[in-house]
Design an enzyme around this catalytic site. Structure first.
Site, PDB file in Angstrom:
ATOM      1  CD  GLU A  48      -3.324   7.526 -10.417  1.00 40.04           C
ATOM      2  OE1 GLU A  48      -3.713   6.665  -9.594  1.00 40.04           O
ATOM      3  OE2 GLU A  48      -2.461   7.293 -11.268  1.00 40.04           O
ATOM      4  CG  ASP A  51      -9.933   3.227  -7.648  1.00 40.03           C
ATOM      5  OD1 ASP A  51      -9.956   4.461  -7.441  1.00 40.03           O
ATOM      6  OD2 ASP A  51      -9.285   2.445  -6.910  1.00 40.03           O
ATOM      7  N   GLY A 143       2.815   6.203  -3.249  1.00 40.59           N
ATOM      8  CA  GLY A 143       1.860   6.044  -4.346  1.00 40.59           C
ATOM      9  C   GLY A 143       1.999   4.710  -5.067  1.00 40.59           C
ATOM     10  CB  SER A 146       3.508   0.692   0.904  1.00 45.37           C
ATOM     11  OG  SER A 146       3.026   1.942   1.354  1.00 45.37           O
ATOM     12  CG  ASP A 190      -4.325   0.790  -4.531  1.00 48.76           C
ATOM     13  OD1 ASP A 190      -4.309   1.110  -5.738  1.00 48.76           O
ATOM     14  OD2 ASP A 190      -4.218   1.617  -3.614  1.00 48.76           O
ATOM     15  CG  ASN A 233      -0.460   7.654   6.057  1.00 48.94           C
ATOM     16  OD1 ASN A 233      -1.629   7.372   5.827  1.00 48.94           O
ATOM     17  ND2 ASN A 233       0.319   6.922   6.818  1.00 48.94           N
TER      18      ASN A 233
END
Length: 458
Positions: A48, A51, A143, A146, A190, A233
């Site tokens: 987590e 990246d 998380g 989306s 993602d 958000n």
């Protein structure tokens, strides 16, 4: 494996969701869609907030996704509509510059990020007119990616509508870059898993160059996602970008301490590469060099020999200009520790050890503790949910995604899944009417799904 996103022929009537989307499209525009595009959400199993620091991550795609129905039009406009009535329609001209309001992160601005990314990649002066209806099954701000899935779906739609062709890797890189139009300084995980995912396997995603390696998860355990029902958000708040900035500053402070030129270094992985050090050696360097007390702007400017103006323009982002203090020790310690956990996770999966489920669970628990205590990206509800998951039979549980709300992912022995789900329902969801109403889409078993694709009706 093809390097480009697949184009599949599909029988619409055999898929309830596609059938409903086609019907909504026909009601809206009075014609049938020309094609459909799909981009999945993801759950990050471990790795987590690393990246964007240049380190590998270990996600898998989930079944929840963004699906768009599309036709071409001659109106010179892009018409956007959503099956969710709370998301308003939007129309933009194909001939004018696409502007994205960072201060107002509406759903259609995420879609326009993908449009703009493809437009700029190919230098398209006049985009094809499109009519689109978008349908999403990924809970927003949970998380599970989306927003990035929406950007990826839009990039794929725009590429197809304008008759262009790109590899999955190129699309992932473009979509990671163009999501920054809305102000999120993400690292690319993602978008990469959304395009590079394959059914039945998790992926180790590495960066520079971007590549994905299969990771076979152990038999005898499943991953369960549970939403704490607190939304965050990324683009509307500064929490996420504050961590990006703190890691950037920590990078330069560590470089300076070892007489490296900090000007060309912005990611913690780059310092490790330059020093040819192990992750354990980097953790020792953090302990030696960075003070656990927060640094003030003045202290950072003094060490890096930069002016306050340079500090603001070169190190801070638009929504972090208000910051006065920075926790560099804690952030760097999390990143180097988490990067080591990712590599251990993959190596345990590869080993096929009889102890693998127990060992992977321990790594997930260590990851959550680091996210909570060092990176401070959890929240009381997530901590409570993780605790309930562990007490309900999970061998490991941790927050997944940006944090400050959203979901936990738990590793549960297969034979305990039903009792686990019931125990979590009883302890976390049922006592709270708001959570109870959201429980069906908030607690589910997830298997590794496939990546983004274009569908044509048979």
């Amino acid at each position: 494996m093809s390097t480009n996103p697949p184009k599949l022929k599909i029988e619409i009537t055999s898929n309830e969701r596609l059938k409903n989307l086609k019907s909504a499209f026909e009601t809206k525009y009075g014609e049938s869609p020309l094609f459909y595009a799909y981009a999945p959400g993801r759950v990050n199993l471990i790795g987590e907030h690393i990246d964007y620091c240049g380190y590998s991550v270990l996600p898998m795609a989930i079944e929840q996704s963004i699906l768009a129905a599309v036709s071409l039009n001659n109106s010179g406009k892009i018409h956007l509509s959503n099956t969710n009535p709370q998301y308003q329609d939007f129309i933009v001209s194909c001939s004018e510059d696409i502007t994205i309001d960072k201060d107002n992160p509406k759903w259609f601005y995420y879609f326009l990020c993908g449009v703009k990314g493809i437009q700029e990649k190919f230098g398209i002066t006049r985009l094809a007119g499109m009519s689109c209806v978008v349908d999403g099954t990924i809970p927003p701000s949970s998380g599970l990616s989306s927003s990035s899935a929406l950007v990826c779906c839009s990039g794929l739609v725009t590429m197809e509508a304008n008759q262009k062709s790109l590899s999955k890797v190129a699309l992932a890189e473009i979509c990671a870059k163009c999501e920054r139009y809305i102000g999120t300084e993400g690292g690319g995980m993602d978008q990469s898993i959304s395009f590079l995912a394959e059914k039945g396997t998790a992926k180790l995603i590495e960066f520079q160059p971007l590549r994905a390696t299969d990771v076979q998860l152990p038999e005898g355990a499943v991953f369960v996602i549970s939403n704490c029902c607190v939304e965050m958000n990324k683009a509307a708040s500064s929490h996420y970008n504050i961590r990006v900035v703190e890691c950037r500053i920590a990078t330069k402070m560590l470089a300076r301490a070892r007489d490296l030129d900090p000007s060309g270094l912005s990611k913690l992985a780059q310092v490790q590469t330059e020093l040819k050090a192990s992750l354990e050696e980097m953790l020792a360097l953090v302990q030696e060099v960075l003070d656990p007390e927060p640094y003030s702007r003045e202290e950072v400017c003094k060490v890096l020999c930069v002016t306050p103006e340079q500090f603001s323009t070169e190190l801070l982002s638009a929504n972090t200009q208000h910051l006065t203090h920075f926790k560099l020790h804690q952030r760097a310690k999390h990143v180097y520790g988490e990067a080591a956990r990712v590599m251990k996770f993959k190596s345990i999966c590869d080993s096929g050890s009889a102890e693998s489920i127990k060992l992977l669970g321990a790594l997930m628990n260590q990851s959550h503790a680091s996210c909570k205590d060092l990176y401070e990206c959890s929240c009381p509800e997530l901590d409570q949910l993780v605790d309930i998951c562990l007490k309900s039979g999970a061998v490991g549980s941790r927050l997944t995604g940006a944090g400050w709300g959203g979901c936990a992912v738990s590793m549960v022995p297969s034979e305990k899944v039903e009792s686990f789900l019931q125990a979590v329902r009883n302890a976390y969801y049922i006592p709270d009417p708001r959570r109870a109403a959201m429980e069906k889409q908030s607690l589910f078993v997830s298997k590794p799904g496939g990546g983004a694709a274009v569908f044509m009706e048979e």
